[in-house]
Design an enzyme around this catalytic site. Structure first.
Site, mmCIF file in Angstrom:
data_model
loop_
_atom_site.group_PDB
_atom_site.id
_atom_site.type_symbol
_atom_site.label_atom_id
_atom_site.label_comp_id
_atom_site.label_asym_id
_atom_site.label_seq_id
_atom_site.Cartn_x
_atom_site.Cartn_y
_atom_site.Cartn_z
ATOM 1 C CD GLU A 118 -15.345 -49.724 -20.660
ATOM 2 O OE1 GLU A 118 -14.928 -48.814 -19.917
ATOM 3 O OE2 GLU A 118 -15.334 -50.936 -20.331
ATOM 4 C CG PHE A 135 -3.249 -43.657 -15.390
ATOM 5 C CD1 PHE A 135 -3.145 -44.892 -14.763
ATOM 6 C CD2 PHE A 135 -4.474 -43.011 -15.369
ATOM 7 C CE1 PHE A 135 -4.237 -45.465 -14.126
ATOM 8 C CE2 PHE A 135 -5.572 -43.566 -14.725
ATOM 9 C CZ PHE A 135 -5.449 -44.800 -14.103
ATOM 10 C CD GLN A 136 -7.595 -45.292 -17.165
ATOM 11 O OE1 GLN A 136 -8.117 -44.241 -17.511
ATOM 12 N NE2 GLN A 136 -8.234 -46.208 -16.446
ATOM 13 C CE LYS A 176 -9.008 -33.831 -19.656
ATOM 14 N NZ LYS A 176 -8.772 -34.081 -18.216
ATOM 15 C CG MET A 215 -21.939 -75.345 -31.143
ATOM 16 S SD MET A 215 -23.156 -76.385 -32.009
ATOM 17 C CE MET A 215 -24.296 -75.138 -32.592
#
Length: 565
Positions: A54, A116-117, A166, A475
């Site tokens: 993602e 959940f999630q 949802k 760096m």
């Protein structure tokens, strides 16, 4: 507002809203709560780029936005999908890039239950978005999406997040899409105060040592043409920040290069010796200013910026002008007269001659200097879009590529996000298929999102990754060398991966160059291949970015790290 009696689900309304906003590409990764939306995307006339992480979706959307000036769009599912976007959102926020980020969310009835999630993504991202929404009624969705695109793309641009439970995506509504947005309290100022503009014009006419300091705001407002005309009219040299590169042609005799920590000596000298500093769409960040008390201490400062919060935030300003850079520069072109800078320009030309950017070739003649690679890429394709990861290679790209037009340099400026460049280059190439796109990468940064080779191959996006393989987190190693007695703690990554085999494993082209004479042929082969390509350039392990201003020093207190003992 435009209304329709057609009934549709929230998911279908989501697609219709994107159509109305002219969205043709979305970067995303599906998940359970997004299934109604992905079912609609299956038949939609919108290209969906399936990333492999993602974070790559949000960076890809940013690359798309920066290459075109359009608002980037990305989509991720709830919980970890949404939280994986956070770094990219922060990156876009720091660099003022327009983006609308959609996240799936658990059903409204489960919010706050640790379902959940579930993750409170609006709360998490509140400090790093211009605005965000949790949609609670599908009937509000068209208005919210209209507002989000408006907020993201106006004023000081930036990311806006919309969280979609949802149940909102399956709820039926009578679809309508507003024609206009009217948000109380959000009225960006575009037209600068005319009295302040005239005051600035008078100050310019009296100036003997003027310098224009231009930032990413010049790119955002499409003001490059006006900037060039303004500099030529008042006869003032121009220095551009990292995110402002391309906003003024490198080959122009008035160009000073980049200022600050790894800027040119003559840009830093000019700022410090100026009597008038004209800041246009720049925010006086610490990498430019160095020691604040010593920064341009003899100069009066004019600051042009669309965000009033930036005025005198870091450096006290004498003449603030709040508004759009393009609009204000157009007015200054009308009112400003040339400065008294003839002797000043001659002095700067001497500085340029005496203090050029340079590097020392390897004694053996076999080794490859990173700066040479940038020069060869610049010669091979002058109008390429250059995207970078973060580190030494990023600074070398800014120093040595010969940029001639805006939106051809895409890099993580404010946040300094390793792993940014490759997915951003995919987004840039999708946005501008007519352009050759290079991702200038370090062997450390590239490994953070190298899985996106699968995306590039599957979507047939022929970006070219030029890895500056020095076997270190370069760096950080440079700072350890200079300030920690070469105690290279956890920065050596030598022999960690065979990048040619990695590219081939994903179905991309893998090339390697170990000698100077192999550099240009590898570049030309990559360009001619028309395939996603990784070039593994084996460069000197302890090459440093030079010049360098140590942290906390004044910007004219410069270390020349290329000088021979």
């Amino acid at each position: 507002m435009t209304e329709s009696t057609e009934k549709m689900t929230g998911a279908r309304a989501f697609i219709e809203c994107l159509y109305r906003e002219g969205v043709d590409t979305i970067f995303g990764y599906p998940g359970g709560v997004l299934l109604p939306i992905y079912d609609e995307l299956y038949d939609a006339d919108i290209r969906h780029i399936l990333v492999r992480h993602e974070q790559a979706a949000v960076h890809g959307a940013e690359g798309y936005a920066r290459a075109t000036g359009k608002t980037g769009v990305c989509l991720a599912t709830s919980g970890p999908g949404a939280t994986n976007l956070v770094t990219g959102i922060a990156n876009a926020y720091m660099d003022s890039i327009p983006m609308v980020v959609f996240t799936g969310q658990v059903p409204s009835s489960l919010l706050g239950n640790d379902a959940f999630q579930e993750a409170n993504i609006t709360g998490i991202t509140m400090p790093i978005t211009k605005h965000n929404y949790l949609v609670q009624d599908a009937n509000d969705l068209p208005r919210i999406i209209k507002e989000a695109f408006h907020i993201a793309s106006t004023g000081r641009q930036g990311p806006v997040l919309i969280d979609l439970p949802k149940d909102i995506t399956v709820q039926e509504i009578d679809f309508y899409y507003p024609d206009k947005v009217n948000l109380r309290g959000y009225k960006p100022t575009y037209q600068g105060n005319l009295q302040q503009i005239k005051k600035a014009a008078s100050e310019i006419g009296r100036s003997k040592n003027p310098v224009i300091y231009a930032g990413g705001g010049v790119i955002s407002s499409e003001a490059s043409k006006e900037l060039r005309e303004f500099a030529e009219k008042i006869n003032a040299p121009v220095t551009t920040t990292l995110t402002g590169m391309g906003g003024f042609p490198v080959e122009h005799p008035l160009f000073l290069g980049m200022p600050g920590m790894h800027g040119t000596k003559y840009a830093n000298y000019a700022i410090q010796e100026s009597d008038l500093l004209i800041a246009v769409g720049a925010r006086f960040d610490d990498r430019v200013t160095g020691k604040l008390k010593a920064f341009a201490s003899n100069a009066k400062i004019i600051h042009i910026d669309i965000d009033p919060a930036e005025i005198s935030k870091n450096v006290k300003v004498d003449i603030p002008i709040v508004g759009d850079a393009k609009w204000i520069l157009q007015k200054l072109l009308k009112y400003a007269s040339p400065s008294q800078s003839e002797a000043w320009i001659k002095r700067i030309d001497h500085w340029k001659k005496d203090n050029p950017l340079y590097y020392v070739e390897p004694a053996t003649g076999d080794g490859i200097k990173p700066q040479y690679i940038i020069e060869q890429i610049s010669e091979a394709c002058k109008d390429a879009i250059i995207v970078t990861e973060v580190g030494q290679h990023q600074m070398w790209a800014a120093q040595y590529f010969r940029f001639s037009e805006p939106r051809t340099f895409i890099t993580s400026g404010g946040l300094g996000t390793m792993g940014y460049g490759f997915p951003a280059s995919i987004g840039a190439k999708i946005a501008r298929p007519d352009k050759i796109v290079f991702d200038i990468a370090g062997d450390g940064s590239f490994q953070m999102n190298s899985q996106e080779l699968a995306t590039a191959v599957q979507e047939n996006v022929p970006v070219i990754v030029a890895i500056f393989n020095n076997g270190y987190l370069g760096m950080v190693r440079q700072w350890q060398e200079l300030f920690h007695d070469k105690r290279y703690s956890s920065t050596c990554i030598q022999n960690s991966v065979d990048f040619v085999k990695l590219a081939e494993a994903y179905g991309a082209l893998g090339l390697r160059a170990t000698k100077r004479e192999e550099v240009r042929p590898a570049i030309e082969e990559a360009i001619a291949s028309g395939r996603p390509t990784v070039i593994d350039f084996i460069v000197e392990c302890e090459e440093n970015v030079s010049p360098m201003v140590p942290a906390g020093a004044a910007i004219n207190e410069i270390l020349d790290l290329e000088k021979k003992e």
